[in-house]
Design a protein around this motif. Sequence first.
Motif, PDB file in Angstrom:
ATOM      1  N   TYR A  24       2.499  13.022   4.384  1.00 20.50           N
ATOM      2  CA  TYR A  24       1.692  13.044   5.607  1.00 20.50           C
ATOM      3  C   TYR A  24       1.817  11.723   6.361  1.00 20.50           C
ATOM      4  CZ  TYR A  24      -2.426  13.163   8.623  1.00 20.50           C
ATOM      5  OH  TYR A  24      -3.270  13.110   9.696  1.00 20.50           O
ATOM      6  N   MET A  25       1.693  10.621   5.623  1.00 20.30           N
ATOM      7  CA  MET A  25       1.825   9.295   6.248  1.00 20.30           C
ATOM      8  C   MET A  25       3.190   9.129   6.897  1.00 20.30           C
ATOM      9  SD  MET A  25       0.107   6.816   3.395  1.00 20.30           S
ATOM     10  CE  MET A  25       0.843   5.400   4.174  1.00 20.30           C
ATOM     11  N   LYS A  26       4.226   9.558   6.176  1.00 17.82           N
ATOM     12  CA  LYS A  26       5.586   9.398   6.682  1.00 17.82           C
ATOM     13  C   LYS A  26       5.807  10.219   7.944  1.00 17.82           C
ATOM     14  CE  LYS A  26      10.426   9.863   5.250  1.00 17.82           C
ATOM     15  NZ  LYS A  26      11.352  10.292   4.179  1.00 17.82           N
ATOM     16  N   GLN A  27       5.189  11.399   7.996  1.00 19.21           N
ATOM     17  CA  GLN A  27       5.430  12.306   9.113  1.00 19.21           C
ATOM     18  C   GLN A  27       4.610  11.974  10.344  1.00 19.21           C
ATOM     19  OE1 GLN A  27       4.989  16.384   7.989  1.00 19.21           O
ATOM     20  NE2 GLN A  27       5.599  17.192   9.988  1.00 19.21           N
ATOM     21  N   TYR A  28       3.386  11.482  10.151  1.00 19.28           N
ATOM     22  CA  TYR A  28       2.462  11.383  11.274  1.00 19.28           C
ATOM     23  C   TYR A  28       2.041   9.978  11.676  1.00 19.28           C
ATOM     24  CZ  TYR A  28       2.002  16.420  10.749  1.00 19.28           C
ATOM     25  OH  TYR A  28       2.262  17.762  10.669  1.00 19.28           O
ATOM     26  N   THR A  29       2.517   8.945  11.043  1.00 16.85           N
ATOM     27  CA  THR A  29       2.104   7.592  11.437  1.00 16.85           C
ATOM     28  C   THR A  29       2.974   7.011  12.543  1.00 16.85           C
ATOM     29  OG1 THR A  29       3.438   6.693   9.639  1.00 16.85           O
ATOM     30  CG2 THR A  29       1.080   7.000   9.220  1.00 16.85           C
ATOM     31  N   MET A  87       0.829  -1.202   0.000  1.00 22.59           N
ATOM     32  CA  MET A  87       0.000   0.000   0.000  1.00 22.59           C
ATOM     33  C   MET A  87       0.868   1.258   0.000  1.00 22.59           C
ATOM     34  SD  MET A  87      -2.702   1.445   2.813  1.00 22.59           S
ATOM     35  CE  MET A  87      -1.346   2.003   3.844  1.00 22.59           C
ATOM     36  N   GLU A  88       1.930   1.248   0.795  1.00 29.56           N
ATOM     37  CA  GLU A  88       2.817   2.412   0.850  1.00 29.56           C
ATOM     38  C   GLU A  88       3.533   2.627  -0.486  1.00 29.56           C
ATOM     39  OE1 GLU A  88       4.152   2.488   5.531  1.00 29.56           O
ATOM     40  OE2 GLU A  88       4.824   0.834   4.270  1.00 29.56           O
ATOM     41  N   ILE A  89       3.942   1.539  -1.128  1.00 30.87           N
ATOM     42  CA  ILE A  89       4.571   1.655  -2.451  1.00 30.87           C
ATOM     43  C   ILE A  89       3.586   2.238  -3.454  1.00 30.87           C
ATOM     44  CG2 ILE A  89       5.417   0.325  -4.415  1.00 30.87           C
ATOM     45  CD1 ILE A  89       7.546   0.636  -2.391  1.00 30.87           C
ATOM     46  N   VAL A 147       5.945  -0.120  13.119  1.00 34.70           N
ATOM     47  CA  VAL A 147       5.089  -0.244  14.301  1.00 34.70           C
ATOM     48  C   VAL A 147       4.197   0.991  14.355  1.00 34.70           C
ATOM     49  CG1 VAL A 147       5.033  -0.441  16.794  1.00 34.70           C
ATOM     50  CG2 VAL A 147       6.861  -1.550  15.519  1.00 34.70           C
ATOM     51  N   HIS A 148       2.908   0.826  14.282  1.00 37.22           N
ATOM     52  CA  HIS A 148       1.980   1.965  14.247  1.00 37.22           C
ATOM     53  C   HIS A 148       1.269   2.056  15.610  1.00 37.22           C
ATOM     54  CE1 HIS A 148       2.479   2.395   9.908  1.00 37.22           C
ATOM     55  NE2 HIS A 148       2.490   1.079   9.876  1.00 37.22           N
ATOM     56  N   LYS A 181       0.241  15.171  -7.426  1.00 37.91           N
ATOM     57  CA  LYS A 181       0.707  15.842  -6.208  1.00 37.91           C
ATOM     58  C   LYS A 181      -0.128  15.471  -4.988  1.00 37.91           C
ATOM     59  CE  LYS A 181       3.104  19.946  -7.921  1.00 37.91           C
ATOM     60  NZ  LYS A 181       3.164  21.433  -7.888  1.00 37.91           N
ATOM     61  N   LYS A 182      -1.389  15.153  -5.210  1.00 39.67           N
ATOM     62  CA  LYS A 182      -2.260  14.778  -4.094  1.00 39.67           C
ATOM     63  C   LYS A 182      -1.691  13.581  -3.351  1.00 39.67           C
ATOM     64  CE  LYS A 182      -6.013  12.678  -5.251  1.00 39.67           C
ATOM     65  NZ  LYS A 182      -7.365  12.434  -5.796  1.00 39.67           N
ATOM     66  N   TYR A 183      -1.210  12.587  -4.105  1.00 40.64           N
ATOM     67  CA  TYR A 183      -0.627  11.403  -3.479  1.00 40.64           C
ATOM     68  C   TYR A 183       0.763  11.702  -2.916  1.00 40.64           C
ATOM     69  CZ  TYR A 183      -4.376   8.490  -5.292  1.00 40.64           C
ATOM     70  OH  TYR A 183      -5.599   7.930  -5.541  1.00 40.64           O
ATOM     71  N   MET A 184       1.483  12.652  -3.527  1.00 42.77           N
ATOM     72  CA  MET A 184       2.780  13.040  -2.988  1.00 42.77           C
ATOM     73  C   MET A 184       2.618  13.638  -1.592  1.00 42.77           C
ATOM     74  SD  MET A 184       5.650  15.656  -4.605  1.00 42.77           S
ATOM     75  CE  MET A 184       5.938  14.638  -6.064  1.00 42.77           C
TER      76      MET A 184
END
Length: 429
Positions: free
Chosen positions: A407-412, A387-389, A428-429, A399-402
């Motif tokens: 966001y995912m990288k910063q806040y998960t 999913m991350e790939i 680990v989430h 750009k929306k997915y960028m």
Amino acid sequence: MLPIAFMSLQRFNLTPIKSTGFWWLMQFIVLAIFLIGAIVYYKPRNQRLLIAFNLYMLWTVISIVRGVFIAETYWDWKGLTQNTFAILLPIVVYSILDEEVLQSVLSFYIKITIPILMLSSISIPLSYWTLFLYPTCFLLLFLPVLNTKWKVILLIFVIISLIDIGGRATVVKYCGAFLLMALFYVQLFISTENLIKIVWKFLLFLPWVLFVLAVTGLFNVFNFKDYIKTDKVIDTKYASGEIRQQDLTDDSRTWMYIDVINSAQKYNYWLLGRSPARGNETDALSLILDEVTGRKERLKNEANVPNVFTWMGVIGLLLYFMVFYRASYLAVYKSNSIYIKIVGLYTAFRWLIAWAEDPYTFSTNNLTIWLLWAVCYSPSFRTMNNMEIQIWVRGIFNKKYMFLYKYMKQYTNAKVIKLDSYQFGKRVH
């Protein structure tokens, strides 16, 4: 990306600037930018992973320094300069280990570089557009991720690249990428874990087996007429506009290997090589080269394995192999995503191709290989799940997915746990 793409088509003089010194300056600037990027983005945790790559780059620098002492004539110094820029281009790996950097680079390539090059290349044969479209081989590995619009656009680029089937190596590169990409669909129905490992070993070690068989006279894979009985002749249009007939079963590589081996035996440079300032003697092109340079010496061959051997010897060739081996091993055995495993297989496939093609040049073709190396070595890519790939790949085109990926990288609150001697782990989430 723009200067590299333009330099891939330098023979067509797409720009009014024809000065060799100017293009050497551009190559120097590009390398300087990548070097700065390496300083900014390179992380100490990558050090253990990159031992083989670091040793190869160190030996490359040593070979260049040796060339300074070996060079004698004008042609030696010119060859050393040209080859130095080309064989230092792999430093791009240090920068694009960072997945956000690579995402930005590919996004710029798709949205800016390709349109500019297409407009600039209207006057040249369409079949030569593949010279700046080679990174689409890399993107083709992620075809299942793209939406319908970008699938169609990417496939159009692929069709353009395959217009001239006389370019056998180009056809093989794209067909290889397409077949390996198909493993994504296969794994939806059956387990492909063992199949991927078998294919990986086959691709890595097949060239060595074929080389031994050829040297011993048992089987020469380049002599297609021995096992392909049908002659296939096509008309090929060259850059000059001239059309010539080409037999697709012609053997255009055996003589090259004979020249390389005979030259190494004559001058005894097996171990260290001759440095990037010198090439191998040749019988096939001796009259032409002797008239131009005063030597029956070919600085560069069409295949990269003979070039690496001639310039850097057995040591350089083994290190070159170890880079491919290590990169593809990490992707196949130490990644969480089917996409990265496929990238690992395609990396091993490009090692196979290097025995017949891919000479060191400052071009998008070689840049594609360094992209593959970087993805395989990068812990960030190998820890991603499917999913991350998918989100990362879509961010190249949208750009929306960028922004979503950032966001995912910063806040998960993802953490990488050291499972073994490599910085490879699970989130680990």
